[in-house]
Design a protein around this motif. Structure first.
Motif, PDB file in Angstrom:
ATOM      1  N   UNK A   1       0.839  -1.195   0.000  1.00 39.07           N
ATOM      2  CA  UNK A   1       0.000   0.000   0.000  1.00 39.07           C
ATOM      3  C   UNK A   1       0.876   1.249   0.000  1.00 39.07           C
ATOM      4  N   UNK A   2       0.335   2.340  -0.495  1.00 37.88           N
ATOM      5  CA  UNK A   2       1.041   3.616  -0.447  1.00 37.88           C
ATOM      6  C   UNK A   2       2.196   3.680  -1.429  1.00 37.88           C
ATOM      7  N   UNK A   3       3.146   4.568  -1.129  1.00 42.46           N
ATOM      8  CA  UNK A   3       4.322   4.785  -1.984  1.00 42.46           C
ATOM      9  C   UNK A   3       5.565   4.222  -1.315  1.00 42.46           C
ATOM     10  N   UNK A   4       6.471   3.703  -2.138  1.00 45.19           N
ATOM     11  CA  UNK A   4       7.734   3.136  -1.653  1.00 45.19           C
ATOM     12  C   UNK A   4       8.872   3.727  -2.475  1.00 45.19           C
ATOM     13  N   UNK A   5       9.992   3.976  -1.824  1.00 42.67           N
ATOM     14  CA  UNK A   5      11.127   4.628  -2.489  1.00 42.67           C
ATOM     15  C   UNK A   5      12.058   3.618  -3.147  1.00 42.67           C
TER      16      UNK A   5
ATOM     17  N   UNK B   1       3.272   1.499 -10.686  1.00 42.18           N
ATOM     18  CA  UNK B   1       3.667   2.734 -11.380  1.00 42.18           C
ATOM     19  C   UNK B   1       4.921   3.293 -10.728  1.00 42.18           C
ATOM     20  N   UNK B   2       5.878   3.673 -11.562  1.00 40.11           N
ATOM     21  CA  UNK B   2       7.123   4.284 -11.099  1.00 40.11           C
ATOM     22  C   UNK B   2       7.075   5.766 -11.457  1.00 40.11           C
ATOM     23  N   UNK B   3       7.176   6.631 -10.453  1.00 36.83           N
ATOM     24  CA  UNK B   3       7.153   8.079 -10.670  1.00 36.83           C
ATOM     25  C   UNK B   3       8.599   8.548 -10.855  1.00 36.83           C
ATOM     26  N   UNK B   4       8.885   9.045 -12.060  1.00 34.48           N
ATOM     27  CA  UNK B   4      10.240   9.479 -12.416  1.00 34.48           C
ATOM     28  C   UNK B   4      10.280  11.005 -12.362  1.00 34.48           C
TER      29      UNK B   4
ATOM     30  N   UNK C   1       7.515   4.366  -6.053  1.00 35.04           N
ATOM     31  CA  UNK C   1       6.818   3.222  -6.634  1.00 35.04           C
ATOM     32  C   UNK C   1       5.462   3.136  -5.934  1.00 35.04           C
ATOM     33  N   UNK C   2       4.371   3.075  -6.705  1.00 38.04           N
ATOM     34  CA  UNK C   2       3.030   3.102  -6.103  1.00 38.04           C
ATOM     35  C   UNK C   2       1.999   2.458  -7.028  1.00 38.04           C
ATOM     36  N   UNK C   3       0.751   2.446  -6.595  1.00 31.50           N
ATOM     37  CA  UNK C   3      -0.386   1.947  -7.388  1.00 31.50           C
ATOM     38  C   UNK C   3      -0.167   0.512  -7.889  1.00 31.50           C
ATOM     39  N   UNK C   4       0.019  -0.397  -6.963  1.00 34.04           N
ATOM     40  CA  UNK C   4       0.277  -1.802  -7.292  1.00 34.04           C
ATOM     41  C   UNK C   4      -0.992  -2.473  -7.825  1.00 34.04           C
ATOM     42  N   UNK C   5      -0.823  -3.313  -8.834  1.00 34.53           N
ATOM     43  CA  UNK C   5      -1.941  -4.057  -9.430  1.00 34.53           C
ATOM     44  C   UNK C   5      -1.532  -5.518  -9.605  1.00 34.53           C
ATOM     45  N   UNK C   6      -2.512  -6.382  -9.780  1.00 35.72           N
ATOM     46  CA  UNK C   6      -2.230  -7.803  -9.981  1.00 35.72           C
ATOM     47  C   UNK C   6      -3.127  -8.377 -11.066  1.00 35.72           C
ATOM     48  N   UNK C   7      -2.693  -9.481 -11.629  1.00 38.71           N
ATOM     49  CA  UNK C   7      -3.515 -10.180 -12.615  1.00 38.71           C
ATOM     50  C   UNK C   7      -4.356 -11.281 -11.964  1.00 38.71           C
ATOM     51  N   UNK C   8      -4.296 -11.427 -10.642  1.00 40.15           N
ATOM     52  CA  UNK C   8      -5.049 -12.490  -9.973  1.00 40.15           C
ATOM     53  C   UNK C   8      -6.543 -12.221 -10.118  1.00 40.15           C
TER      54      UNK C   8
END
Length: 186
Positions: A123-127, A161-164, A137-144
């Motif tokens: 959850x949330x954003x990770x550096x 999503x990777x914020x550059x 790095x944020x907004x994680x999604x899965x194909x499950x």
């Protein structure tokens, strides 16, 4: 006439007596049957049962591929969306450069065949850091899709999503720690 009356009364009395006795006999018989009936009826009953339990295969998850965005030209910044299907999509002024490996994070879930499971993504954003520089790095999604575990396990993939940042400094960026994906039976 008096004799006739007496005789009539006697006959009537005998009839009444006989009728009363018959009724009394019927009443006594009914009460006797009701009183004796519990002696011949079943006052209790017994049934047997067994108990059983099935211990299921514990659920497990193993990482088979880490998330890799491959090479990116930062330019004026934006976002790179990595789908669970290993597709990169840009948003903003970023270019996808040649080279490197593109891979959504891939996991093998094992457990009891036929059981469905839930998945918890970060959850949330990770550096992601390279020296003093970082990206989010944020907004994680899965194909499950909620389907059950098959006999040989279930493969699931996770994208994000990777914020550059604009003019992001060149370097190899890594998460500061492990990101966790958790699975549990529904």
């Amino acid at each position: 006439m008096i004799c006739e009356n007496i005789s009539y009364l006697s006959i009537t009395k005998i009839k009444l007596s006989s009728l009363t006795m018959s009724r009394l006999y019927i009443i006594i018989t009914i009460f006797s049957m009701l009183a004796v009936n519990p002696l011949f009826s079943q006052a209790s009953a017994t049934a047997n049962f067994t108990a059983s339990a099935t211990i299921i295969q514990p659920i497990g998850i193993t990482t088979t591929n880490n998330m890799q965005f491959a090479n990116i030209d930062a330019r004026n910044g934006g976002a790179v969306i990595l789908t669970p299907e290993n597709t990169r999509i840009t948003n903003g002024d970023i270019a996808l450069a040649e080279g490197g490996t593109v891979s959504a994070a891939t996991f093998e879930v094992t457990g009891q065949t036929g059981f469905a499971f839930g998945i918890s993504l970060p959850q949330g954003s990770h550096r992601l850091s390279s020296g003093s520089e970082s990206m989010l790095l944020q907004d994680f999604t899965t194909n499950y899709d909620g389907s059950s575990i098959a006999g040989d396990g279930k493969t699931i993939k996770v994208g994000a999503s990777l914020i550059v940042n604009p003019n992001q400094k060149p370097g190899d960026y890594q998460t500061n720690g492990d990101l966790q994906v958790t699975v549990n039976y529904n």
